[in-house]
Every structure is written in C-alpha cells, then in structure tokens.
Scaffold this active site. Structure first.
Site, PDB file in Angstrom:
ATOM      1  N   ILE A 142      49.374  44.607  55.017  1.00  0.00           N
ATOM      2  CA  ILE A 142      50.397  45.050  54.067  1.00  0.00           C
ATOM      3  C   ILE A 142      51.149  46.245  54.641  1.00  0.00           C
ATOM      4  O   ILE A 142      52.382  46.319  54.569  1.00  0.00           O
ATOM      5  CB  ILE A 142      49.757  45.365  52.702  1.00  0.00           C
ATOM      6  CG1 ILE A 142      49.186  44.067  52.114  1.00  0.00           C
ATOM      7  CG2 ILE A 142      50.776  45.987  51.749  1.00  0.00           C
ATOM      8  CD1 ILE A 142      48.324  44.252  50.896  1.00  0.00           C
TER       9      ILE A 142
ATOM     10  N   SER B  15      40.572  50.159  62.674  1.00  0.00           N
ATOM     11  CA  SER B  15      39.273  49.501  62.469  1.00  0.00           C
ATOM     12  C   SER B  15      39.484  48.072  61.983  1.00  0.00           C
ATOM     13  O   SER B  15      38.645  47.206  62.210  1.00  0.00           O
ATOM     14  CB  SER B  15      38.416  50.287  61.479  1.00  0.00           C
ATOM     15  OG  SER B  15      39.088  50.417  60.244  1.00  0.00           O
TER      16      SER B  15
ATOM     17  N   SER C  19      44.932  47.391  42.975  1.00  0.00           N
ATOM     18  CA  SER C  19      44.753  45.941  42.969  1.00  0.00           C
ATOM     19  C   SER C  19      44.579  45.421  41.553  1.00  0.00           C
ATOM     20  O   SER C  19      44.014  46.108  40.689  1.00  0.00           O
ATOM     21  CB  SER C  19      43.495  45.609  43.783  1.00  0.00           C
ATOM     22  OG  SER C  19      43.100  44.280  43.562  1.00  0.00           O
TER      23      SER C  19
ATOM     24  N   TYR D  92      34.152  47.324  45.706  1.00  0.00           N
ATOM     25  CA  TYR D  92      35.520  47.412  46.236  1.00  0.00           C
ATOM     26  C   TYR D  92      36.516  47.685  45.102  1.00  0.00           C
ATOM     27  O   TYR D  92      37.326  48.604  45.156  1.00  0.00           O
ATOM     28  CB  TYR D  92      35.900  46.117  46.972  1.00  0.00           C
ATOM     29  CG  TYR D  92      37.387  45.922  47.091  1.00  0.00           C
ATOM     30  CD1 TYR D  92      38.111  46.660  48.011  1.00  0.00           C
ATOM     31  CD2 TYR D  92      38.070  45.030  46.257  1.00  0.00           C
ATOM     32  CE1 TYR D  92      39.490  46.518  48.103  1.00  0.00           C
ATOM     33  CE2 TYR D  92      39.430  44.877  46.341  1.00  0.00           C
ATOM     34  CZ  TYR D  92      40.146  45.619  47.263  1.00  0.00           C
ATOM     35  OH  TYR D  92      41.500  45.483  47.341  1.00  0.00           O
TER      36      TYR D  92
ATOM     37  N   LYS E 229      39.055  51.094  43.914  1.00  0.00           N
ATOM     38  CA  LYS E 229      40.479  51.085  43.527  1.00  0.00           C
ATOM     39  C   LYS E 229      40.664  51.779  42.182  1.00  0.00           C
ATOM     40  O   LYS E 229      41.565  52.596  41.997  1.00  0.00           O
ATOM     41  CB  LYS E 229      41.008  49.650  43.460  1.00  0.00           C
ATOM     42  CG  LYS E 229      41.061  48.934  44.809  1.00  0.00           C
ATOM     43  CD  LYS E 229      42.058  49.590  45.744  1.00  0.00           C
ATOM     44  CE  LYS E 229      42.172  48.908  47.086  1.00  0.00           C
ATOM     45  NZ  LYS E 229      42.941  49.699  48.067  1.00  0.00           N
TER      46      LYS E 229
ATOM     47  N   TYR F 189      48.394  45.346  43.033  1.00  0.00           N
ATOM     48  CA  TYR F 189      48.835  44.123  43.721  1.00  0.00           C
ATOM     49  C   TYR F 189      48.143  42.914  43.129  1.00  0.00           C
ATOM     50  O   TYR F 189      46.937  42.916  42.937  1.00  0.00           O
ATOM     51  CB  TYR F 189      48.438  44.121  45.198  1.00  0.00           C
ATOM     52  CG  TYR F 189      48.844  45.285  46.049  1.00  0.00           C
ATOM     53  CD1 TYR F 189      49.882  46.137  45.705  1.00  0.00           C
ATOM     54  CD2 TYR F 189      48.173  45.506  47.245  1.00  0.00           C
ATOM     55  CE1 TYR F 189      50.229  47.178  46.543  1.00  0.00           C
ATOM     56  CE2 TYR F 189      48.514  46.548  48.079  1.00  0.00           C
ATOM     57  CZ  TYR F 189      49.547  47.389  47.720  1.00  0.00           C
ATOM     58  OH  TYR F 189      49.873  48.419  48.553  1.00  0.00           O
TER      59      TYR F 189
ATOM     60  N   ASN G 112      48.217  38.789  44.477  1.00  0.00           N
ATOM     61  CA  ASN G 112      47.658  38.225  45.718  1.00  0.00           C
ATOM     62  C   ASN G 112      48.700  38.145  46.828  1.00  0.00           C
ATOM     63  O   ASN G 112      49.435  37.151  46.926  1.00  0.00           O
ATOM     64  CB  ASN G 112      47.083  36.835  45.446  1.00  0.00           C
ATOM     65  CG  ASN G 112      45.806  36.897  44.619  1.00  0.00           C
ATOM     66  OD1 ASN G 112      45.829  37.337  43.469  1.00  0.00           O
ATOM     67  ND2 ASN G 112      44.711  36.492  45.207  1.00  0.00           N
TER      68      ASN G 112
HETATM   69  N1  UDP Z   1      39.355  30.529  47.382  1.00  0.00           N
HETATM   70  C1  UDP Z   1      38.807  29.318  47.794  1.00  0.00           C
HETATM   71  N2  UDP Z   1      38.361  29.225  49.075  1.00  0.00           N
HETATM   72  C2  UDP Z   1      38.408  30.236  49.974  1.00  0.00           C
HETATM   73  C3  UDP Z   1      38.960  31.470  49.548  1.00  0.00           C
HETATM   74  C4  UDP Z   1      39.421  31.576  48.243  1.00  0.00           C
HETATM   75  O1  UDP Z   1      38.749  28.370  47.015  1.00  0.00           O
HETATM   76  O2  UDP Z   1      37.959  30.070  51.121  1.00  0.00           O
HETATM   77  C5  UDP Z   1      39.880  30.660  46.012  1.00  0.00           C
HETATM   78  C6  UDP Z   1      39.227  31.730  45.175  1.00  0.00           C
HETATM   79  O3  UDP Z   1      38.084  31.228  44.512  1.00  0.00           O
HETATM   80  C7  UDP Z   1      40.346  32.123  44.214  1.00  0.00           C
HETATM   81  C8  UDP Z   1      41.613  31.920  45.052  1.00  0.00           C
HETATM   82  O4  UDP Z   1      41.245  31.034  46.119  1.00  0.00           O
HETATM   83  O5  UDP Z   1      40.405  31.229  43.124  1.00  0.00           O
HETATM   84  C9  UDP Z   1      42.151  33.204  45.658  1.00  0.00           C
HETATM   85  O6  UDP Z   1      41.106  33.849  46.362  1.00  0.00           O
HETATM   86  P1  UDP Z   1      41.376  35.110  47.273  1.00  0.00           P
HETATM   87  O7  UDP Z   1      40.058  35.532  47.882  1.00  0.00           O
HETATM   88  O8  UDP Z   1      42.483  34.828  48.213  1.00  0.00           O
HETATM   89  O9  UDP Z   1      41.897  36.205  46.255  1.00  0.00           O
HETATM   90  P2  UDP Z   1      41.184  36.910  45.002  1.00  0.00           P
HETATM   91  O10 UDP Z   1      39.903  36.203  44.709  1.00  0.00           O
HETATM   92  O11 UDP Z   1      40.983  38.304  45.450  1.00  0.00           O
HETATM   93  O12 UDP Z   1      42.153  36.796  43.892  1.00  0.00           O
END
Ligand code: UDP
Length: 344
Positions: free
Chosen positions: A14, A36, A129, A153, A157, A181, A183
């Site tokens: 980002i 890192s 987030s 995590y 935030k 944020y 996604n």
């Molecule tokens: N997701 C998935 N397979 C993956 C990674 C994510 O099905 O390998 C799904 C996850 O369960 C969620 C969506 O994709 O419904 C977005 O996940 P991400 O980790 O990108 O964002 P966050 O969970 O932080 O909103």
C-alpha cells in the site's frame, strides 16, 4: 509551499502506491521502512514512475536504539505530516506471536508520534482496517458501528486508533485520520509496483494471482456454507490506487486545518464473494484458476462491506475503479513480475 510527508512502510504494497500518489499530488515524500516485508527495488520504481527520486531512511521504528535517528531525520526533512503504514500484518502470525505484534505495531506508532511532535508536525493519517469492526455490525458498516477485533493484529489497529485519539484529545493542535481499509487489491496500472508477499500469501487476491501465473496449483476457498449469496465469504475489494488517493484526500483534509481524530472507511460500498472474485480474475487473466472448497478459516466473518458516505462527505473521496480494473491491474503486475521485485 511544497508539503513534506513522511510515509512509514512506504516501500510496502500500500505504501508504494501512497508514495506515488503523494508525489504526483506535488508533495515531497520521505519513506521510512526497514524492508522486513518490502523490497528496496520498490523505492527505485516509485522514483522512476514519479519522475523524481524519493528520500528514504532504512530504519525499524520499533527498535528503541533507532528512535533518535528517526526523529532527527524527520526533523531534518522538515515534515508537515505523516502517513503511518509500517507494521506487521499477518493475522495468523499475530495469533501465534501476540507480544511481538503489540510491541512492533504499537511501539512503531509511538515512535512516530514522538518524532512528529518533536518536529512540530502534528498530522498523522493512520492505516487502520475494517478488521476493527469484527463481526459486530450490520452491513454496510459505518464508522459509528461497534468495534471489537477478533485477533491480536486487529487489536493493534484498534489500540493504535485509540492512542492517536488520546493524543489528539490531549493537544488540540493534533489532527488524525484513522483510515479503515476494506480489502485493498490490484496494482498500479503500469504493472511496475504491486503486492509482493514474502511467503505463501494469506490474502485472496495474491493467492489467486499466483495460481493464475502457475506458481501454485489451486486456491482453497475457505468455506462455502456462509449465509451469503453463493455461500462463500463476501468482502469489499478496493483498488489500491483508489485507496492511495484516499490518503491524499485525508492529508488534504488535515492540511485545511481540520484537527481532532476521525475514523473514515475506505471501501467501495459493495461486496463480492470469493467465487465472484475468482470469476472476475479468470476473465481478466484468461487463465484457469482451479479451486477446491476447504473448511472455514478461523476468525473469518461471512460478509463485510463499507458504508463509504463519510469518506465522500468529509474527504470528497470515493472509489473510481471496478472489480475488472482491480483484476486486470493485479494480473498485469503478477504476469510481468512473476517473482515479484526479486526478479526471475
Ligand atoms: N479466502 C479464501 N482463500 C484464500 C484466502 C482468502 O477463500 O486462500 C477468502 C476468505 O475466507 C475471505 C476472502 O477470501 O472470505 C478475503 O480474504 P482475505 O484474507 O483476502 O481478506 P480478509 O479476510 O482480511 O477480509
């Protein structure tokens, strides 16, 4: 007068897009990054895209021994404000190593607050987030909704937002915007900067992109029995360039003299399911994206998408790019840089 902005974590996914938008808005940028989870090549590419070099300091904000050097550099740069993105961001790792997450993320924020205070530049835009909403609200979620993160995590935030609110409450000359944020996905249209995960990607889009390019065999879809339109999780995906422009709008807002602390959602205001995202990426890349249905992932919510009204009203910002733009740009980055910044 050219505004001077410190961007912590400015070499990251980002951060690199934020730096580019800031330079293009006429500001000078100082990146502070410890690399890192970022690559120095990103800094070169930001400079090449922007048409001028950006200043940077390699430093770990959480390291007490480096605090003075950070403060000195920020003062010497003549900062007017900061965008704070530096921090650890892997949810699963945060569950396994909570103390490290609190120390690094909260320690880094405090170092920055002290350094900005010492430089007399009391404006911070913080990368928060939507995870701070947990699973507590009706969709679309508004900034007045209840907060309650479900992992360390997310709690870093939330706590940093609270710390910055306290800082702004204690001294009325501070201005803070906590950007929540949704996604972030996609990449700069040039295909020169984008997300380059260190390890196996945790997030959906980088994983899909690596399957499409042939680096991984198949995607695991985490659950197809959620109460959503096709049973898979629904998220509010936002193009990283739209997101970056949200930071410019937040700085504009602070530079107009607005003080105090405000939380603002950065989202598109609509959700897509995992299967809809896969279908969109397939269209954009013209590649097959094999997937299997896997169990739900711990801590995932069924559905979350933003009410972006406050961003529009306060910052004059809203998203411009579509899910097809997100996929096409993400794919351009991935296919032109199959191994990220490290090259082939
Ligand atoms: N997701 C998935 N397979 C993956 C990674 C994510 O099905 O390998 C799904 C996850 O369960 C969620 C969506 O994709 O419904 C977005 O996940 P991400 O980790 O990108 O964002 P966050 O969970 O932080 O909103």
């Amino acid at each position: 007068m050219t505004r001077k902005i410190v961007v912590t974590g400015g070499a990251g996914y980002i951060g690199s897009h934020v730096c580019l938008e800031l330079v293009q808005s006429g500001r000078d940028v100082l990146i502070i990054d410890d690399f890192s989870n970022a690559h120095p090549e990103a800094v070169n590419r930001i400079g090449a895209l922007a048409g001028r070099k950006v200043d940077f300091l390699r430093a770990d904000l959480a390291d007490h021994g480096q605090r003075q050097a950070v403060a000195d550099k920020i003062k010497e740069f003549g900062a007017d404000g900061a965008v704070h993105l530096a921090g650890l961001k892997a949810v699963g790792e945060s569950v396994a190593q909570p103390a490290r997450y609190y120390r690094v993320n909260i320690g880094s924020a405090l170092t920055l607050v002290d350094a900005m205070e010492a430089a007399g530049a009391k404006s911070i835009v913080f990368s928060s987030s939507a995870t701070v909403y947990g699973d507590l609200n009706q969709n679309p979620v508004t900034e007045t909704g209840r907060t309650g993160a479900t992992n360390p995590y997310g709690r870093t935030k939330l706590y940093i937002e609270e710390i910055l609110k306290d800082v702004a409450a204690a001294d009325g000359s501070w201005g803070v915007v906590n950007l929540r944020y949704f996604n972030p996905v996609g990449a700069h249209h040039s295909g020169r900067i984008g997300e380059d995960p260190n390890d196996i990607p945790n997030n959906l889009f980088p994983f899909i992109a690596q399957v499409a390019v042939g680096r991984r065999d198949e995607l695991s879809v985490f659950g197809n029995d959620y109460p959503t339109r096709d049973g898979t999780g629904v998220r509010d995906y936002i193009h990283v360039v739209d997101l970056a422009k949200g930071h410019v709008a937040a700085l504009d807002y602070l530079e107009k003299g607005n003080r105090g602390a405000t939380a603002v959602n950065l989202g598109a205001g609509r959700g897509y399911s995992v299967l809809e995202a896969v279908a969109a990426f397939k269209r954009a890349s013209n590649r097959d994206i094999p997937y299997e249905i896997a169990p739900r992932r711990d801590g995932d919510v069924a559905e979350i998408y933003a009410d972006p009204t406050r961003a529009k009203e306060l910052l004059g910002w809203s998203t411009e790019k579509t899910i097809d733009d997100m996929c096409a740009d993400h794919w351009r980055w991935q296919s032109q840089n199959p191994n990220g910044y490290a090259g082939d």
